[in-house]
Design an enzyme around this catalytic site. Sequence first.
Site, PDB file in Angstrom:
ATOM      1  N   GLY A   1     -32.813   9.925  -2.543  1.00 59.09           N
ATOM      2  CA  GLY A   1     -32.359  10.942  -3.515  1.00 59.09           C
ATOM      3  C   GLY A   1     -32.093  10.253  -4.837  1.00 59.09           C
TER       4      GLY A   1
ATOM      5  N   SER B   1     -20.905  15.575   4.764  1.00 60.42           N
ATOM      6  CA  SER B   1     -20.330  16.764   4.122  1.00 60.42           C
ATOM      7  C   SER B   1     -19.138  17.212   4.955  1.00 60.42           C
ATOM      8  CB  SER B   1     -21.354  17.900   4.082  1.00 60.42           C
ATOM      9  OG  SER B   1     -20.714  19.126   3.776  1.00 60.42           O
TER      10      SER B   1
ATOM     11  N   TYR C   1     -27.523  22.781   8.454  1.00 63.96           N
ATOM     12  CA  TYR C   1     -26.921  21.791   7.541  1.00 63.96           C
ATOM     13  C   TYR C   1     -25.731  21.097   8.218  1.00 63.96           C
ATOM     14  CZ  TYR C   1     -24.962  20.010   3.125  1.00 63.96           C
ATOM     15  OH  TYR C   1     -24.465  19.213   2.111  1.00 63.96           O
TER      16      TYR C   1
ATOM     17  N   LYS D   1     -25.289  17.120   9.142  1.00 62.62           N
ATOM     18  CA  LYS D   1     -24.220  16.286   8.578  1.00 62.62           C
ATOM     19  C   LYS D   1     -23.314  15.729   9.686  1.00 62.62           C
ATOM     20  CE  LYS D   1     -25.482  16.638   4.276  1.00 62.62           C
ATOM     21  NZ  LYS D   1     -25.945  15.456   3.538  1.00 62.62           N
TER      22      LYS D   1
ATOM     23  N   ILE E   1     -18.934  20.333  -4.599  1.00 58.65           N
ATOM     24  CA  ILE E   1     -19.149  19.516  -5.791  1.00 58.65           C
ATOM     25  C   ILE E   1     -20.134  20.257  -6.695  1.00 58.65           C
ATOM     26  CG2 ILE E   1     -19.896  17.240  -6.636  1.00 58.65           C
ATOM     27  CD1 ILE E   1     -17.446  17.094  -4.711  1.00 58.65           C
TER      28      ILE E   1
HETATM   29  P1  NDP Z   1     -28.987  18.063  -5.471  1.00 65.25           P
HETATM   30  O1  NDP Z   1     -29.820  19.174  -4.969  1.00 65.25           O
HETATM   31  O2  NDP Z   1     -28.464  18.095  -6.862  1.00 65.25           O
HETATM   32  O3  NDP Z   1     -29.755  16.655  -5.246  1.00 65.25           O
HETATM   33  C1  NDP Z   1     -30.417  16.411  -4.035  1.00 65.25           C
HETATM   34  C2  NDP Z   1     -31.102  15.059  -4.110  1.00 65.25           C
HETATM   35  O4  NDP Z   1     -31.838  14.873  -2.891  1.00 65.25           O
HETATM   36  C3  NDP Z   1     -32.085  14.983  -5.256  1.00 65.25           C
HETATM   37  O5  NDP Z   1     -32.082  13.705  -5.837  1.00 65.25           O
HETATM   38  C4  NDP Z   1     -33.422  15.230  -4.560  1.00 65.25           C
HETATM   39  O6  NDP Z   1     -34.487  14.585  -5.225  1.00 65.25           O
HETATM   40  C5  NDP Z   1     -33.186  14.575  -3.202  1.00 65.25           C
HETATM   41  N1  NDP Z   1     -34.087  15.137  -2.209  1.00 65.25           N
HETATM   42  C6  NDP Z   1     -34.074  16.394  -1.703  1.00 65.25           C
HETATM   43  N2  NDP Z   1     -35.113  16.573  -0.874  1.00 65.25           N
HETATM   44  C7  NDP Z   1     -35.791  15.394  -0.860  1.00 65.25           C
HETATM   45  C8  NDP Z   1     -36.959  14.953  -0.200  1.00 65.25           C
HETATM   46  N3  NDP Z   1     -37.658  15.749   0.623  1.00 65.25           N
HETATM   47  N4  NDP Z   1     -37.399  13.685  -0.426  1.00 65.25           N
HETATM   48  C9  NDP Z   1     -36.729  12.868  -1.262  1.00 65.25           C
HETATM   49  N5  NDP Z   1     -35.604  13.224  -1.913  1.00 65.25           N
HETATM   50  C10 NDP Z   1     -35.145  14.485  -1.710  1.00 65.25           C
HETATM   51  O7  NDP Z   1     -27.786  17.966  -4.434  1.00 65.25           O
HETATM   52  P2  NDP Z   1     -26.396  17.183  -4.480  1.00 65.25           P
HETATM   53  O8  NDP Z   1     -26.421  16.105  -5.478  1.00 65.25           O
HETATM   54  O9  NDP Z   1     -25.338  18.184  -4.498  1.00 65.25           O
HETATM   55  O10 NDP Z   1     -26.427  16.563  -3.008  1.00 65.25           O
HETATM   56  C11 NDP Z   1     -26.532  15.174  -2.754  1.00 65.25           C
HETATM   57  C12 NDP Z   1     -26.044  14.902  -1.357  1.00 65.25           C
HETATM   58  O11 NDP Z   1     -24.676  15.310  -1.259  1.00 65.25           O
HETATM   59  C13 NDP Z   1     -26.794  15.705  -0.282  1.00 65.25           C
HETATM   60  O12 NDP Z   1     -26.935  14.911   0.874  1.00 65.25           O
HETATM   61  C14 NDP Z   1     -25.848  16.863  -0.001  1.00 65.25           C
HETATM   62  O13 NDP Z   1     -26.036  17.392   1.271  1.00 65.25           O
HETATM   63  C15 NDP Z   1     -24.507  16.180  -0.160  1.00 65.25           C
HETATM   64  N6  NDP Z   1     -23.405  17.085  -0.390  1.00 65.25           N
HETATM   65  C16 NDP Z   1     -23.346  17.869  -1.517  1.00 65.25           C
HETATM   66  C17 NDP Z   1     -22.277  18.736  -1.710  1.00 65.25           C
HETATM   67  C18 NDP Z   1     -22.145  19.596  -2.906  1.00 65.25           C
HETATM   68  O14 NDP Z   1     -21.209  20.419  -2.932  1.00 65.25           O
HETATM   69  N7  NDP Z   1     -22.979  19.489  -3.918  1.00 65.25           N
HETATM   70  C19 NDP Z   1     -21.204  18.829  -0.718  1.00 65.25           C
HETATM   71  C20 NDP Z   1     -21.362  17.983   0.428  1.00 65.25           C
HETATM   72  C21 NDP Z   1     -22.417  17.136   0.563  1.00 65.25           C
HETATM   73  P3  NDP Z   1     -35.908  15.282  -5.548  1.00 65.25           P
HETATM   74  O15 NDP Z   1     -35.722  16.749  -5.593  1.00 65.25           O
HETATM   75  O16 NDP Z   1     -36.292  14.655  -6.844  1.00 65.25           O
HETATM   76  O17 NDP Z   1     -36.790  14.849  -4.434  1.00 65.25           O
END
Ligand code: NDP
Length: 239
Positions: free
Chosen positions: A13, A134, A147, A151, A180
Amino acid sequence: MCDRNMKKAILTGGSRGIGLAIIKALLADGYEVWYLSRTPISEEIAGTAHHLSCDVMDRMAFEKALKTATEEAGEISLLVNDAGITRDGLIMRMKDADWDDVLKVNLTSVFLSCRALSRQFLRQRYGVIINIASVVGIVGNPGQANYAASKAGIIGLSKSLAKEFASRNIRVNCIAPGFIDTSMTQKLNEEQKKSICDKIPLGYIGDAEQVAKAVRFLASADASYITGQVLAVDGGMTM
Ligand code: NDP
């Protein structure tokens, strides 16, 4: 033996949201970072962050990108698994693909990256793994069975690896963010956000930098006696 001052990190990510905040925090701490996502970071950032374009659902492409990152970096001291998606829905209507995709991106990718880095970490007798879980993996959430399962799986996987690796000085911890403010939660309407805030003792939705600070701590020598833990960064939601 690994040079423990070597600050090289691989992150899944990272192109936006929490992962991007983590990359910025690591760069500020002097790390060089390799991040694996489908799209690159779309803003200027200070420091060296190498993008390897890859979809973690594509097992071969993901393993190839991990190999490239480890070859380019040489010794790696830190692995952060951040990549994650949601495909929400009540279980009655949940499609097989919604289950499979979420498990592949959120959980199988963590297994694959930990396995890929394990040999090197064991040889180095040093390494830190931080997996982004999470609070939903701890307390569950209606409409997020896929989800929450992914997690909760990350937490079980991390604790098992913490036990497997502890004698080689490899620490494995999870961070469990609450709500978040990122693109993942920006889909919520104002009413939903208000109802969420009512359940957060600190009374507001957190920001990605607050999660990144916890990663920074767990990655650092200040956390050298901490392994197998789940640190909730959730405004008190799960206490
Ligand atoms: P975003 O959707 O903003 O970011 C998700 C990230 O994951 C991006 O960088 C995306 O990159 C990457 N990603 C998604 N699918 C793929 C894939 N198939 N291959 C490679 N990379 C992938 O989400 P958040 O920043 O909010 O989430 C980040 C982490 O935090 C996640 O694991 C989420 O579950 C966890 N989380 C978030 C919470 C929240 O409230 N926001 C709460 C609890 C946990 P790209 O699309 O460029 O591939």
